[in-house]
Scaffold this active site. Sequence first.
Site, PDB file in Angstrom:
ATOM      1  CG  HIS A 105      -1.843   1.171   1.296  1.00 24.27           C
ATOM      2  ND1 HIS A 105      -3.106   1.159   0.772  1.00 24.27           N
ATOM      3  CD2 HIS A 105      -1.674   2.410   1.842  1.00 24.27           C
ATOM      4  CE1 HIS A 105      -3.685   2.332   0.979  1.00 24.27           C
ATOM      5  NE2 HIS A 105      -2.833   3.106   1.635  1.00 24.27           N
ATOM      6  CD  GLU A 106       1.519   3.595   3.656  1.00 22.45           C
ATOM      7  OE1 GLU A 106       1.746   4.671   3.054  1.00 22.45           O
ATOM      8  OE2 GLU A 106       0.474   3.390   4.290  1.00 22.45           O
ATOM      9  CG  HIS A 165       0.299   6.205  -0.723  1.00 27.91           C
ATOM     10  ND1 HIS A 165      -0.764   6.717  -1.430  1.00 27.91           N
ATOM     11  CD2 HIS A 165      -0.241   5.575   0.362  1.00 27.91           C
ATOM     12  CE1 HIS A 165      -1.901   6.414  -0.806  1.00 27.91           C
ATOM     13  NE2 HIS A 165      -1.604   5.712   0.276  1.00 27.91           N
TER      14      HIS A 165
END
Length: 455
Positions: free
Chosen positions: A22-23, A26
């Site tokens: 997920h990170e 980003h």
Amino acid sequence: MSGFLYYLVAFAVVLGILVVVHEFGHYLAARWAGVRVLRFSVGFGRPLFVRRWGRDRTEWAIAAFPLGGYVKMLDEREGEVAPAELHRSFNRQPVARRMVIVAAGPAANFLLAVLLYWGLFWYGSEEFRPILGSPVLSSPAAAAGLDDGELVLRVGGDKVQTWQEMRWLLLQRAVDDDQVDLELLNQRQEIIVRRLDLAAVRQSGWQGDALERLGLRLHRPRLPPIIGSVGARSAAEAAGLQAGDEIVDIDGEPIHSWADLVRVVRQSPGKTLQVEILRHGLPQRLTVQPSAVDEQGREIGRIGAAVRDGGQTREQLMVTVRYGPVSALGKAFAETWDKSAFTLVMIGRMITGEVSWRNLSGPVTIADYAGQSAKLGVDYYLKFLALVSISLGVLNLLPIPILDGGHLLYYLVEIIKRGPLSERTMEIGQQIGLTLLLMLMAFAFYNDINRLFSG
């Protein structure tokens, strides 16, 4: 490895992969947009490990509180930015770029699910055929006239190959439909159609297993209590049991099937049992002491012997499902889309009260499922990882301030009003979002604790 530690490791691996993916979504989007990333953290709170790496000397950190993570970017709202770096500040980026950076996290979770499903569908897996067992008395399945040994061919017109496919289609149908037609092949090789009432699933607020609510059971063939193999250094080997031995009785209780044998052994951890067997047609009596093992927090007996099966039973009950690389990719996208949409529908109906809030799970329940799936095999564990990744992606896209979806909502408003929201408005939104998130977490923990004590 102890049962608790096994489940903890299985949960930690799932959590670690999901947070990093997920990170990293980003992070990659920020790098693409030219935004400087100051820190990539797995976990919150005080850093336990920090290392600077890369052209921008980004801090890569592992923090003390592991339930999540974050990517900290250069931003004038969070500190002074040098004039030469202003063009690399997040808040100076066009709104479209900011939206891409924020949406990249959930998108990475969906992409992970697609890749996992693609690999699983391409590699193939052996699963149970959708063969029905005797239905539960006074259940919708019994009322529909379903019978033991019937093979489900279609659910509402959709073809099924496996028990899990049947389960998934019934869940989807139960969202809106009161009934569904099942096309079946009975034991006389006749194709028949039965109508199954699905209302019981919704009436329960979707609590518990949907198939249990419907009275559907997987067919279990009656296997003779004949040993096929004995594990090395097992209780069965220590007792002198051999392949080909037929179990006649245990402590005077007649054993008619392998299921009878399993039931008695599971109920007798550490207990000394007198076992009568037939070996080459001659009766013998042996003493067996089942080993005590932990299974989901309770102690059961196990002797380390497997049932004899010439292969025909397995061939009748199991099917290998495998797709080519292109069709597997298409099915992976369809699977991810269907499960994302279903998750969103369930969240919506939870808000309206049609689905019980008791279905909300916290880290304890997720850890339990992670451990159970890991014990079943790598393919089950990867399917569980894909499902949780989808859930995380959907959750993060909800329009709640503090989540990615809340930030996307801010940016949509910014596009509509042709200007950013005031700092005060965003601050109030963050407080509301944090309160809602803490309430959800508290309720999830409550459900976890309640499941631990109530079962």
